[in-house]
Motif scaffolding. Structure first.
Motif, mmCIF file in Angstrom:
data_model
loop_
_atom_site.group_PDB
_atom_site.id
_atom_site.type_symbol
_atom_site.label_atom_id
_atom_site.label_comp_id
_atom_site.label_asym_id
_atom_site.label_seq_id
_atom_site.Cartn_x
_atom_site.Cartn_y
_atom_site.Cartn_z
ATOM 1 N N ARG A 1 14.499 -12.701 -5.257
ATOM 2 C CA ARG A 1 13.146 -12.222 -4.997
ATOM 3 C C ARG A 1 12.193 -13.383 -4.756
ATOM 4 N NH1 ARG A 1 10.434 -7.952 -3.254
ATOM 5 N NH2 ARG A 1 10.337 -9.618 -1.709
ATOM 6 N N GLN A 2 12.398 -14.465 -5.496
ATOM 7 C CA GLN A 2 11.503 -15.614 -5.434
ATOM 8 C C GLN A 2 12.278 -16.857 -5.855
ATOM 9 O OE1 GLN A 2 8.264 -15.312 -8.180
ATOM 10 N NE2 GLN A 2 7.386 -17.295 -7.648
ATOM 11 N N SER B 1 11.389 -20.983 -7.072
ATOM 12 C CA SER B 1 10.352 -21.987 -7.336
ATOM 13 C C SER B 1 10.988 -23.258 -7.868
ATOM 14 C CB SER B 1 9.338 -21.444 -8.355
ATOM 15 O OG SER B 1 9.956 -21.166 -9.600
ATOM 16 N N GLY C 1 6.816 -22.783 -4.378
ATOM 17 C CA GLY C 1 7.667 -21.610 -4.456
ATOM 18 C C GLY C 1 7.577 -20.770 -3.195
ATOM 19 N N ILE C 2 8.563 -19.911 -3.001
ATOM 20 C CA ILE C 2 8.625 -19.024 -1.850
ATOM 21 C C ILE C 2 8.873 -17.601 -2.350
ATOM 22 C CG2 ILE C 2 9.849 -18.476 0.287
ATOM 23 C CD1 ILE C 2 10.678 -21.390 0.452
ATOM 24 N N TRP C 3 8.095 -16.669 -1.815
ATOM 25 C CA TRP C 3 8.270 -15.241 -2.112
ATOM 26 C C TRP C 3 8.845 -14.579 -0.864
ATOM 27 C CZ3 TRP C 3 7.540 -12.297 -6.482
ATOM 28 C CH2 TRP C 3 7.567 -10.915 -6.311
ATOM 29 N N PHE C 4 10.030 -13.996 -1.013
ATOM 30 C CA PHE C 4 10.715 -13.406 0.137
ATOM 31 C C PHE C 4 10.250 -11.976 0.361
ATOM 32 C CE2 PHE C 4 13.635 -16.614 -1.634
ATOM 33 C CZ PHE C 4 13.686 -17.468 -0.536
ATOM 34 N N ASN C 5 10.072 -11.625 1.635
ATOM 35 C CA ASN C 5 9.508 -10.317 1.981
ATOM 36 C C ASN C 5 10.565 -9.269 2.295
ATOM 37 O OD1 ASN C 5 6.684 -11.081 1.882
ATOM 38 N ND2 ASN C 5 7.111 -12.350 3.685
ATOM 39 N N ASN D 1 7.509 -15.908 5.445
ATOM 40 C CA ASN D 1 7.471 -15.746 3.993
ATOM 41 C C ASN D 1 6.165 -16.273 3.409
ATOM 42 O OD1 ASN D 1 10.085 -14.667 3.756
ATOM 43 N ND2 ASN D 1 10.964 -16.715 3.928
ATOM 44 N N ASP D 2 5.918 -15.952 2.155
ATOM 45 C CA ASP D 2 4.763 -16.472 1.432
ATOM 46 C C ASP D 2 5.153 -17.770 0.740
ATOM 47 O OD1 ASP D 2 3.185 -14.299 2.131
ATOM 48 O OD2 ASP D 2 3.946 -13.105 0.453
ATOM 49 N N TYR D 3 4.352 -18.813 0.949
ATOM 50 C CA TYR D 3 4.615 -20.129 0.357
ATOM 51 C C TYR D 3 3.446 -20.508 -0.533
ATOM 52 C CZ TYR D 3 5.057 -25.218 0.010
ATOM 53 O OH TYR D 3 5.127 -26.500 -0.454
#
Length: 302
Positions: free
Chosen positions: A181-182, A184, A230-234, A258-260
């Motif tokens: 999911r994430q 970091s 960290g990276i949050w995967f969509n 993705n969200d960084y």
């Protein structure tokens, strides 16, 4: 049944018979010490072993001990000059090389000294203990807070879609897929100093009567500089390539849009504790023992 947890390579808190730190009572010379932070357990890493004479572990309830320890009561006893009459002293110097260090000093000092002596036919005693330790080190961590099952695998095909899961008789992949999911990554450069001081005065006018006055102070300061990302995967169908092992777990993949997040911070924590106690011990007869004990302790975090 006694184990000590370690934090940053140093003994920190104690577990007895499976009961964690909050279920054990830590005392200093028989007196309860305040806990560190939100814990009711005293943190051993803030107290140097240089001034400790004995550790007592009592697993069963006794009337002479304070109540509150379900697992055990652990009593830290500092040096008492009349327990070991005569002149005694020691000086200790060390250099600490922590190979994890990147930003601080490669070698940091650890100094300690103890002086104990008795006078007037061993009726008066004084013991002084001082210690100072510095340590620089780096903490590195990677974290996957959770996993997502059966996400869309996007449009990757051919060499961009490696899936090692077994197949059924019709060639369909068996089992689920699992993607993080994430993710970091964090790095912290830490500089830590610990200073302890103890003094004990004793007077024994007779073999059956002893007056004791002791004072203990500790200061532990920890400064840290942290940085992380960290990276949050969509998982919106935008996976362009992936590789799954035979259990369906992603061991590498590429996903676009993705969200960084990036973070940096600095923090300094100062833990101060002090304890002063007076004790009067009198063995009136072989069957009668009187004891008066006064204690005041404080604990602060800045």
């Amino acid at each position: 049944g006694v184990t000590v947890s370690r934090k940053n390579g140093e003994g920190s808190q104690i577990t007895v018979r499976g009961f964690g730190p909050d279920f054990n009572l830590m005392t200093l010379n028989g007196r309860q010490m305040p806990g560190t932070g939100n814990s009711r357990s005293y943190d051993l890493e803030n107290l140097s072993s240089a001034g400790v004479s004995t550790l007592e572990v009592v697993k069963t309830a006794r009337a002479e001990n304070p109540s509150g320890g379900i697992g055990a009561t652990v009593n830290i006893i500092t040096a008492k000059p009349l327990n070991s009459p005569g002149l005694k002293y020691s000086v200790q110097a060390k250099g600490i090389l922590d190979t994890s260090n990147e930003a601080g000093e490669d070698v940091t000092p650890e100094l300690a000294g103890l002086y104990s002596n008795t006078f007037a036919d061993n009726t008066i005693g004084v013991a002084i203990s001082l210690s100072h330790q510095g340590r620089d080190f780096q903490q590195q961590s990677a974290n996957v807070p959770g996993w997502q099952a059966d996400q869309g695998l996007g449009g990757a095909t051919g060499d961009d879609a490696i899936d090692l899961r077994p197949v059924d008789s019709e060639g369909e992949k068996l089992g689920h897929t699992y993607f993080p999911r994430q993710i970091s990554y964090d790095i912290a450069d830490v500089q830590r100093t610990r200073t302890n001081g103890q003094i004990t005065l004793q007077y024994a006018p007779t073999d059956a009567m002893t007056f004791s006055l002791d004072y203990t102070r500790s200061e532990a300061e920890t400064a840290s500089e942290t940085r992380g990302f960290g990276i949050w995967f969509n998982f919106g169908g935008n996976i362009t390539n992936y590789q799954l092992d035979e259990r369906g777990t992603a061991i590498n993949f590429t996903e676009t849009a993705n969200d960084y997040a990036h973070s940096a911070g600095a923090n300094t924590l100062l833990v101060e504790a002090e304890s002063i106690g007076f004790n009067f011990d009198w063995h009136v007869t072989d069957d009668i023992h009187l004891e008066l004990d006064y204690h005041d302790s404080s604990h602060g975090i800045d």
